[in-house]
Design an enzyme around this catalytic site. Structure first.
Site, short mmCIF file in Angstrom:
data_model
loop_
_atom_site.label_atom_id
_atom_site.label_comp_id
_atom_site.label_asym_id
_atom_site.label_seq_id
_atom_site.Cartn_x
_atom_site.Cartn_y
_atom_site.Cartn_z
N ASN A 1 0.87 -1.17 0.00
CA ASN A 1 0.00 0.00 0.00
C ASN A 1 0.91 1.22 0.00
O ASN A 1 1.45 1.61 1.03
CB ASN A 1 -0.89 -0.04 1.25
N LYS B 1 3.21 0.75 3.20
CA LYS B 1 2.85 -0.29 4.17
C LYS B 1 2.91 -1.63 3.44
O LYS B 1 2.50 -1.71 2.28
CB LYS B 1 1.42 -0.06 4.69
N ARG C 1 -2.49 -1.99 -3.59
CA ARG C 1 -3.69 -1.16 -3.44
C ARG C 1 -3.56 0.01 -4.41
O ARG C 1 -2.57 0.74 -4.38
CB ARG C 1 -3.78 -0.64 -2.01
N HIS D 1 -12.57 3.28 -0.52
CA HIS D 1 -12.61 2.28 0.57
C HIS D 1 -13.34 1.00 0.11
O HIS D 1 -13.84 0.24 0.94
CB HIS D 1 -13.38 2.80 1.80
N ASN E 1 -9.73 7.45 9.76
CA ASN E 1 -9.41 8.87 9.64
C ASN E 1 -10.16 9.42 8.42
O ASN E 1 -10.83 10.44 8.49
CB ASN E 1 -7.90 9.03 9.52
N GLY E 2 -10.10 8.67 7.31
CA GLY E 2 -11.06 8.88 6.22
C GLY E 2 -12.30 8.08 6.58
O GLY E 2 -12.18 7.07 7.25
N ARG F 1 -11.18 15.95 6.77
CA ARG F 1 -11.96 16.38 5.60
C ARG F 1 -13.38 16.77 6.01
O ARG F 1 -13.97 16.15 6.87
CB ARG F 1 -12.06 15.25 4.56
N GLY G 1 -10.97 2.26 12.39
CA GLY G 1 -10.49 2.73 13.70
C GLY G 1 -11.56 3.23 14.66
O GLY G 1 -11.67 2.76 15.79
N GLU H 1 -8.27 -4.85 4.99
CA GLU H 1 -8.08 -4.56 3.57
C GLU H 1 -6.92 -5.35 2.98
O GLU H 1 -6.97 -5.77 1.83
CB GLU H 1 -7.87 -3.05 3.37
P1 ADP Z 1 -6.96 5.24 8.49
O1 ADP Z 1 -6.71 3.83 7.99
O2 ADP Z 1 -8.03 5.98 7.75
O3 ADP Z 1 -5.74 6.05 8.74
P2 ADP Z 1 -7.93 3.95 10.92
O4 ADP Z 1 -9.01 3.07 10.41
O5 ADP Z 1 -6.69 3.32 11.43
O6 ADP Z 1 -7.61 5.11 9.92
O7 ADP Z 1 -8.56 4.86 12.09
C1 ADP Z 1 -7.80 5.82 12.74
C2 ADP Z 1 -8.69 6.57 13.70
O8 ADP Z 1 -9.37 5.64 14.57
C3 ADP Z 1 -7.94 7.47 14.66
O9 ADP Z 1 -7.74 8.74 14.11
C4 ADP Z 1 -8.87 7.54 15.86
O10 ADP Z 1 -9.77 8.61 15.69
C5 ADP Z 1 -9.66 6.25 15.79
N1 ADP Z 1 -9.34 5.31 16.87
C6 ADP Z 1 -8.34 4.41 16.92
N2 ADP Z 1 -8.37 3.73 18.10
C7 ADP Z 1 -9.43 4.21 18.79
C8 ADP Z 1 -10.00 3.93 20.07
N3 ADP Z 1 -9.51 2.99 20.86
N4 ADP Z 1 -11.10 4.63 20.44
C9 ADP Z 1 -11.62 5.58 19.64
N5 ADP Z 1 -11.12 5.89 18.43
C10 ADP Z 1 -10.06 5.22 18.00
#
Ligand code: ADP
Length: 429
Positions: free
Chosen positions: A22, A29, A107, A196, A227-228, A257, A346, A400
């Site tokens: 990725n 990654k 990806r 996604h 985050n997205g 965003r 997340g 993913e």
């Molecule tokens: P991406 O792949 O889009 O970078 P992720 O799916 O890893 O993002 O999600 C990251 C986000 O998940 C973080 O910015 C945070 O807001 C949230 N997050 C991660 N762990 C926790 C948790 N234990 N409790 C609440 N929110 C969390």
């Protein structure tokens, strides 16, 4: 649509490992998977490529304790990043020169309308991914660099592109088209593509499994909240609507965003605030969403501030959840019948308060969350709605990389078992 075979399958018969890459603009990654049991052999990340503070984190997963090794110091470019990753893998006896490596799965963010399926990369396919750079200026160039680098390292190996947009190509035309002048839209390929997709595909299938039913039988709303963030409506295994559009900016409130806004906000910023197009781009993509509203984009930090009585954080949370509710309602209407609402990524997997608040008050739609089940922490797919609820609410961890590895291996394996050539994507469109 037809497929054109152009590249001879070259993977060795016993080759059952897949490397998933990725490649972002300043990071790579990677995960190496053993497709015998779909287990991870190693995972890693190279970040801040090109800076003096580059860092590689590598974790072999073949031994007992997974111990992460770290390398610091400048890693000049993607080629150097992949070389460093390959050295780490080789140190664990997992070198990329191994005949056990069947393929490399990449990806790729934007596949436009043409790439509806994972596709073996040829020169012509790379050109087409390049042609899509204007609609994915941040992502596709990095993906192309990743593919070229991997090709240079193992020119004999099939490189497979797995597109973030592919799952959404089943959206009906009335969902994919913006209501703007048709000629202008078509001339510039302006339409809703969605992103996604690998996650929405994996999670919607897993949700059906959790319900004990075939994907063809169920309608689900998937909320991918990382985050997205994006939502999708999946009817019988096919995506019929999703919240991201021409770019990943549309839809839900995200970490940085804005998601949906009146497009006239951009004219206003230009005419009245005197901002340039690039400044507006940065504002909406990097300085908006949760970070713009309260200064933080990590939901954990936002919840901590709310607990301390911080009003800006509370308002940001309410705006985030309000948008989610609007999409759950809209997609319930689009689907007609909903079997499950599924949280992932997340925030979706970890934030019980977001799940609780997003579903609160939606009893009329058949949606209820069981407070006790909602706070249970687990890495497994699980239901968080009570037994009596008409619609299931679930948490399904996304994966993913596994989905990319599965799709890559299936494509390479299919070509092998045919004893001949691999499809390289649709020709028309
Ligand atoms: P991406 O792949 O889009 O970078 P992720 O799916 O890893 O993002 O999600 C990251 C986000 O998940 C973080 O910015 C945070 O807001 C949230 N997050 C991660 N762990 C926790 C948790 N234990 N409790 C609440 N929110 C969390």
């Amino acid at each position: 649509m037809t497929t054109t075979p152009t590249k001879k399958g070259s993977a060795a018969v016993q080759a059952r490992r897949v490397l998933v890459l990725n490649s972002g603009s300043s990071s790579v990654k990677y995960q190496l998977l053993d497709m015998n049991d779909r287990s991870r052999l190693a995972i890693g990340l190279v970040e801040r490529i090109g800076e003096t503070t580059s860092r590689l984190l590598h974790t072999p997963l073949t031994g007992g304790d997974a111990e992460t090794r770290e390398r610091t110091g400048r890693i000049a470019d993607h080629a150097a990043a992949l070389k460093a990753a390959a050295e780490e893998l080789a140190a664990d006896g997992l070198g990329l020169d191994s005949p056990e490596l069947a393929a490399i799965g990449h990806r790729v963010v934007h596949g436009g309308l043409r790439f509806t399926e994972p596709t073996v990369v040829t020169d012509e396919v790379l050109k087409e991914i390049e042609r899509l750079v204007p609609v994915a200026p941040l992502h596709n160039p990095a993906n192309i660099t990743g593919i070229r680098t991997a090709q240079a390292m193992r020119p004999d190996l099939p490189q497979v592109a797995v597109f973030d947009t592919a799952f959404h190509t089943t959206m009906p035309e009335y969902a994919a088209r913006y209501a703007i002048d048709v000629e202008t839209a078509d001339a510039h390929r302006i339409r809703r593509y969605g992103f996604h997709g690998t996650s929405h595909a994996y999670v919607s299938r897993k949700a059906a499994e959790l319900l004990g039913r075939a994907p063809e039988e169920v309608n689900v709303i998937v909320l991918h909240l990382g985050n997205g963030a994006s939502a999708s409506a999946v009817a019988g295994g096919r995506c019929v609507e999703t919240s991201m559009g021409l770019t990943p900016l549309e839809g839900l409130v995200m970490g940085t965003r804005s998601g949906d806004i009146d497009p006239a906000v951009t004219f206003h910023l230009k005419r009245v605030a005197g901002m340039s197009t690039d400044e507006i781009d940065v504002l909406l993509n990097n300085k908006s969403g949760l970070v713009g509203l309260c200064g933080d984009n990590d939901m954990r930090e936002i919840r901590r501030r709310i607990d301390e009585g911080d009003e800006r954080a509370a308002l940001a949370f309410d705006i985030y959840v309000h948008r989610l509710k609007k999409y759950i309602g809209a997609y319930s209407a689009v689907l007609g019948r909903v079997d499950a609402v599924v949280f992932t990524a997340g925030v979706g997997e970890n934030s019980a308060p977001v799940r609780e608040a997003a579903i609160a008050g939606l009893e009329e739609l058949g949606l209820v969350v069981d407070a006790g089940l909602n706070v249970v922490r687990s890495g497994e797919p699980r239901l968080i709605s009570p037994n009596y609820a008409r619609v299931a609410v679930a948490v399904v961890p996304t994966d993913e990389e596994l989905e990319i590895a599965d799709q890559t291996f299936a494509l390479v394996g299919r070509a092998e078992s045919d004893g001949q050539e691999m499809p390289v994507g649709q020709v028309d469109n």
